[in-house]
Every structure is written in structure tokens, then in C-alpha cells.
Design a protein around this motif. Sequence first.
Motif, short mmCIF file in Angstrom:
data_model
loop_
_atom_site.label_atom_id
_atom_site.label_comp_id
_atom_site.label_asym_id
_atom_site.label_seq_id
_atom_site.Cartn_x
_atom_site.Cartn_y
_atom_site.Cartn_z
N PRO A 156 0.84 -1.21 0.00
CA PRO A 156 0.00 0.00 0.00
C PRO A 156 0.86 1.25 0.00
CG PRO A 156 -0.78 -1.56 1.64
CD PRO A 156 0.53 -2.09 1.11
N SER A 193 -2.20 5.69 2.27
CA SER A 193 -3.37 5.24 1.52
C SER A 193 -4.36 4.46 2.38
CB SER A 193 -2.95 4.37 0.33
OG SER A 193 -2.37 3.18 0.78
N GLU A 194 -4.02 4.19 3.63
CA GLU A 194 -4.96 3.47 4.48
C GLU A 194 -6.16 4.36 4.74
OE1 GLU A 194 -1.66 3.53 5.18
OE2 GLU A 194 -1.29 1.46 4.64
N ARG A 195 -7.33 3.77 4.70
CA ARG A 195 -8.56 4.50 4.91
C ARG A 195 -8.85 4.62 6.40
NH1 ARG A 195 -7.53 5.92 0.62
NH2 ARG A 195 -8.26 5.03 -1.28
N ASP A 196 -9.54 5.70 6.77
CA ASP A 196 -9.95 5.86 8.16
C ASP A 196 -11.01 4.82 8.47
OD1 ASP A 196 -9.88 9.45 7.82
OD2 ASP A 196 -8.31 8.07 8.50
N SER A 207 -13.50 -1.49 3.24
CA SER A 207 -12.40 -0.54 3.15
C SER A 207 -11.26 -1.20 2.39
CB SER A 207 -11.94 -0.16 4.55
OG SER A 207 -10.82 0.68 4.49
N SER A 262 -7.12 -0.53 0.96
CA SER A 262 -5.92 0.28 0.82
C SER A 262 -5.41 0.03 -0.59
CB SER A 262 -4.85 -0.15 1.83
OG SER A 262 -5.28 0.14 3.13
N THR A 277 -3.08 -0.46 -3.60
CA THR A 277 -1.70 -0.83 -3.89
C THR A 277 -1.27 -0.04 -5.12
OG1 THR A 277 -2.29 -2.62 -5.39
CG2 THR A 277 -2.13 -3.19 -3.04
N GLU A 284 -3.60 1.48 -8.16
CA GLU A 284 -3.51 2.84 -8.71
C GLU A 284 -3.36 2.80 -10.22
OE1 GLU A 284 -0.11 4.45 -6.76
OE2 GLU A 284 -1.10 4.61 -4.83
N ALA A 295 -11.28 7.38 -4.63
CA ALA A 295 -10.18 6.69 -3.94
C ALA A 295 -8.86 7.02 -4.61
CB ALA A 295 -10.42 5.19 -3.92
N ASP A 355 -5.81 8.99 -2.88
CA ASP A 355 -4.51 8.32 -2.83
C ASP A 355 -3.44 9.18 -3.48
OD1 ASP A 355 -3.46 5.76 -1.82
OD2 ASP A 355 -2.70 5.61 -3.87
#
Length: 103
Positions: free
Chosen positions: A7, A11-14, A26, A28, A30, A34, A93, A97
Motif C-alpha cells: 500500500p 493510503s490506508e482509509r480511516d 475498506s 488500501s 496498492t 492505482e 479513492a 490516494d
Amino acid sequence: MPASDAPAPGSERDPPPEGGESDRPSVSLTRTDERVLAYLDDVGTDYPAFVASNTGLYVDHVESRLDALDTAGLVERVTGEEVFRVTDAGREALREDCAAWSD
């Protein structure tokens, strides 16, 4: 996991708010995600084999990532065949990102 598929930083989502749950899983992104999302955002729709060919990725890997992105609601199948396009959530997203990478 290959380094290129780790990831991206930031890029980790809340997590979903306390007591509430998100309506989709959810994910993340990679670097592969992308590339796939950006490619589909540019061309509109395409088959996994063409996505792989045009992004320099292996077909099996693209197929597995498209399945994960589909489950997360970031891409969708256009027809009964394996033709995909990016969703509005996928574009968002990708924007989020990319913002994490910019200054």
C-alpha cells in the motif's frame, strides 16, 4: 507481498465512525490498484487482458486486483463478460490516494 504491491504511504482509509459501518469494504490501494484505476479512468472500459497489456502487469495479477476492486465497489463489470470500468468511488479513492503523494 512484492514491494511494488505494498500500500502506498498514507493510503490506508480511516475506520468507519463509532457505532456505524461503511456500506462497502475498506481498501488500501496498492500501486497496482492505482495503475489499474488510472488506466480505466483514462480509457473508460476494458478487458483484464488489455488492462494488463497496457499497464505492463501480469494478467493473473490484474484479474485478482480487479476482483478485489470490484468487491470494494471501486470498479464494476460493464457486461456479463469481463469488461470493467472505474466507478465514482474508484475515482475518489484514486484522487485521495494521489493527494497523499503530492506536496
